[in-house]
Design a protein around this motif. Structure first.
Motif, short mmCIF file in Angstrom:
data_model
loop_
_atom_site.label_atom_id
_atom_site.label_comp_id
_atom_site.label_asym_id
_atom_site.label_seq_id
_atom_site.Cartn_x
_atom_site.Cartn_y
_atom_site.Cartn_z
N LYS A 193 0.82 -1.21 0.00
CA LYS A 193 0.00 0.00 0.00
C LYS A 193 0.86 1.26 0.00
CE LYS A 193 -4.41 1.54 1.90
NZ LYS A 193 -5.48 1.26 2.88
N LEU A 194 0.51 2.17 -0.92
CA LEU A 194 1.17 3.46 -1.02
C LEU A 194 0.54 4.47 -0.07
CD1 LEU A 194 1.28 3.69 -4.91
CD2 LEU A 194 3.30 3.52 -3.45
N THR A 195 1.32 5.45 0.34
CA THR A 195 0.78 6.61 1.02
C THR A 195 0.12 7.52 -0.02
OG1 THR A 195 2.80 7.89 0.74
CG2 THR A 195 2.65 6.51 2.72
N THR B 242 8.43 -1.97 -11.70
CA THR B 242 9.49 -2.02 -10.68
C THR B 242 9.20 -0.96 -9.62
OG1 THR B 242 10.89 -0.50 -11.95
CG2 THR B 242 11.20 -2.86 -12.31
N ILE B 243 7.92 -0.81 -9.28
CA ILE B 243 7.49 0.30 -8.44
C ILE B 243 8.09 0.27 -7.04
CG2 ILE B 243 5.38 -0.86 -7.66
CD1 ILE B 243 4.00 1.90 -7.81
N ASP B 244 8.47 -0.90 -6.58
CA ASP B 244 9.06 -0.97 -5.24
C ASP B 244 10.39 -0.22 -5.17
OD1 ASP B 244 10.00 -2.90 -6.97
OD2 ASP B 244 10.48 -4.32 -5.37
N THR B 245 11.04 -0.02 -6.32
CA THR B 245 12.28 0.76 -6.34
C THR B 245 12.09 2.13 -6.96
OG1 THR B 245 12.92 -0.28 -8.44
CG2 THR B 245 13.71 -1.31 -6.41
N SER B 246 11.06 2.31 -7.80
CA SER B 246 10.88 3.60 -8.45
C SER B 246 10.11 4.60 -7.58
CB SER B 246 10.16 3.43 -9.80
OG SER B 246 8.91 2.80 -9.65
N VAL B 247 9.43 4.13 -6.54
CA VAL B 247 8.81 5.02 -5.56
C VAL B 247 9.69 5.05 -4.31
CG1 VAL B 247 6.84 5.28 -3.98
CG2 VAL B 247 6.45 4.75 -6.38
N ALA B 248 9.91 6.24 -3.77
CA ALA B 248 10.78 6.40 -2.60
C ALA B 248 10.24 5.60 -1.41
CB ALA B 248 10.90 7.87 -2.23
N PRO B 249 11.11 5.16 -0.49
CA PRO B 249 10.66 4.38 0.67
C PRO B 249 9.55 5.06 1.47
CG PRO B 249 13.05 4.28 0.48
CD PRO B 249 12.59 5.27 -0.54
N ASP B 250 9.59 6.41 1.58
CA ASP B 250 8.55 7.07 2.37
C ASP B 250 7.23 7.20 1.60
OD1 ASP B 250 9.20 9.00 0.51
OD2 ASP B 250 9.86 10.51 1.98
N GLY B 251 7.19 6.68 0.38
CA GLY B 251 5.94 6.64 -0.37
C GLY B 251 5.09 5.41 -0.07
N TRP B 252 5.62 4.52 0.80
CA TRP B 252 4.91 3.29 1.16
C TRP B 252 4.44 3.34 2.60
CZ3 TRP B 252 3.85 0.14 -2.77
CH2 TRP B 252 4.68 0.18 -3.91
N GLN B 253 3.27 2.77 2.86
CA GLN B 253 2.73 2.74 4.22
C GLN B 253 3.41 1.68 5.08
OE1 GLN B 253 -1.46 2.82 4.87
NE2 GLN B 253 -1.89 4.22 3.18
N ALA B 254 3.95 0.64 4.45
CA ALA B 254 4.60 -0.43 5.21
C ALA B 254 5.70 -1.03 4.35
CB ALA B 254 3.60 -1.51 5.60
N ASP B 255 6.68 -1.64 5.02
CA ASP B 255 7.77 -2.29 4.30
C ASP B 255 7.31 -3.65 3.77
OD1 ASP B 255 9.47 -0.20 4.86
OD2 ASP B 255 10.25 -1.12 6.69
N GLY B 256 7.78 -3.98 2.59
CA GLY B 256 7.60 -5.32 2.07
C GLY B 256 6.24 -5.60 1.46
N TRP B 257 6.24 -6.59 0.57
CA TRP B 257 5.03 -7.04 -0.11
C TRP B 257 4.38 -8.16 0.69
CZ3 TRP B 257 3.30 -4.61 -4.51
CH2 TRP B 257 4.22 -3.74 -5.12
N GLN B 258 3.05 -8.24 0.59
CA GLN B 258 2.28 -9.30 1.23
C GLN B 258 1.54 -10.10 0.15
OE1 GLN B 258 2.57 -9.68 4.58
NE2 GLN B 258 3.94 -7.91 4.55
#
Length: 253
Positions: free
Chosen positions: A44-46, A135-151
């Protein structure tokens, strides 16, 4: 050019929905027969992450309206269409590109007659967009995600294509026998869903939700692409399962 039976379980390479969930294919083991279900992952993205993706789409300047790019037909035979759909900001846009990446590939040399610089630019820009999305997990900055890792993505509904294969030889022969599992719900496979005329082989389709979807998810995770299902007796049924995504209608098209 593929038969309908080979297309119905295809999944998008990338999906982002309005609440920020991103669903992409995960790794699939290189075995035959493969698993009955595709490996799907969700993260999930912020709100900032969502806007980053939408800004990348807008930056292409190719999503003002529907667009169908077919210049590569002059140099590629039997290519596939890559289709982008956007439903955001009051826009509902479909952009399709035939043989995406072909005419802007430097290895292809000079584009053939009839392919304009604008065609090449659009092809290159869309290819870059696709690469960024997949490759969105690397093309979006880490602070653009609500949580680490894929589920693991657990669908709330499935579209099931069911065919009676009682008495038919097993694909691959006796050296690669199919497993047999019990039909996991109270429904009758003989009257399950509605006939799919495009298949021309008696296949029926129905969608399942709720407890039935949970039962099928459990059973399908024990199955592979050749697994057969049975009730009481010798009847055998082949099932192709298409997990439904958050934006999709719970129905058989």
């Amino acid at each position: 050019m593929l038969p309908a039976q080979m297309q119905v379980t295809n999944m998008p390479m990338f999906l982002m929905v309005g609440d920020g969930r991103v669903v992409v294919p995960g790794a699939i083991p290189m075995i035959f027969p493969g698993p009955a279900l595709p490996a799907l992952q969700v993260r999930k993205l912020t709100e900032d992450g969502i806007q980053d993706v939408l800004e990348a789409v807008d930056a292409t300047e190719l999503f003002a309206g529907n667009l169908d790019l077919r210049a590569a037909q002059s140099m590629v035979a039997d290519g596939t269409d890559t289709v982008f759909t956007l439903d955001a900001g009051g826009r509902q846009v479909r952009v399709s590109a035939y043989a995406l990446g072909a005419i802007s590939d430097p290895a292809m040399g000079e584009p053939p007659p009839g392919v304009t610089p604008g065609d090449v630019d659009a092809d290159r820009i869309l290819r870059q967009l696709m690469d960024g999305l997949t490759t969105i997990d690397t093309s979006v900055a880490p602070d653009g995600w609500q949580a680490d890792g894929w589920q693991t993505y657990i669908p709330e509904a499935f579209r099931l294509y069911v065919r009676d294969v009682t008495g038919e030889p097993v694909e691959g022969g006796e050296d690669l026998p199919a497993g047999v599992l019990e039909w996991p719900t109270d429904s009758d496979p003989a009257t399950f869903g509605e006939a799919v005329e495009a298949f021309s082989d008696g296949t029926r389709c129905a969608s399942v939700t709720g407890e039935d979807a949970v039962a099928w998810f459990t059973s399908l995770n024990e199955a592979n692409q050749q697994t057969l299902w049975t009730t009481d007796g010798d009847d055998r049924w082949l099932v192709q399962a298409r997990p439904l995504l958050p934006h999709e209608e719970v129905a058989c098209p």
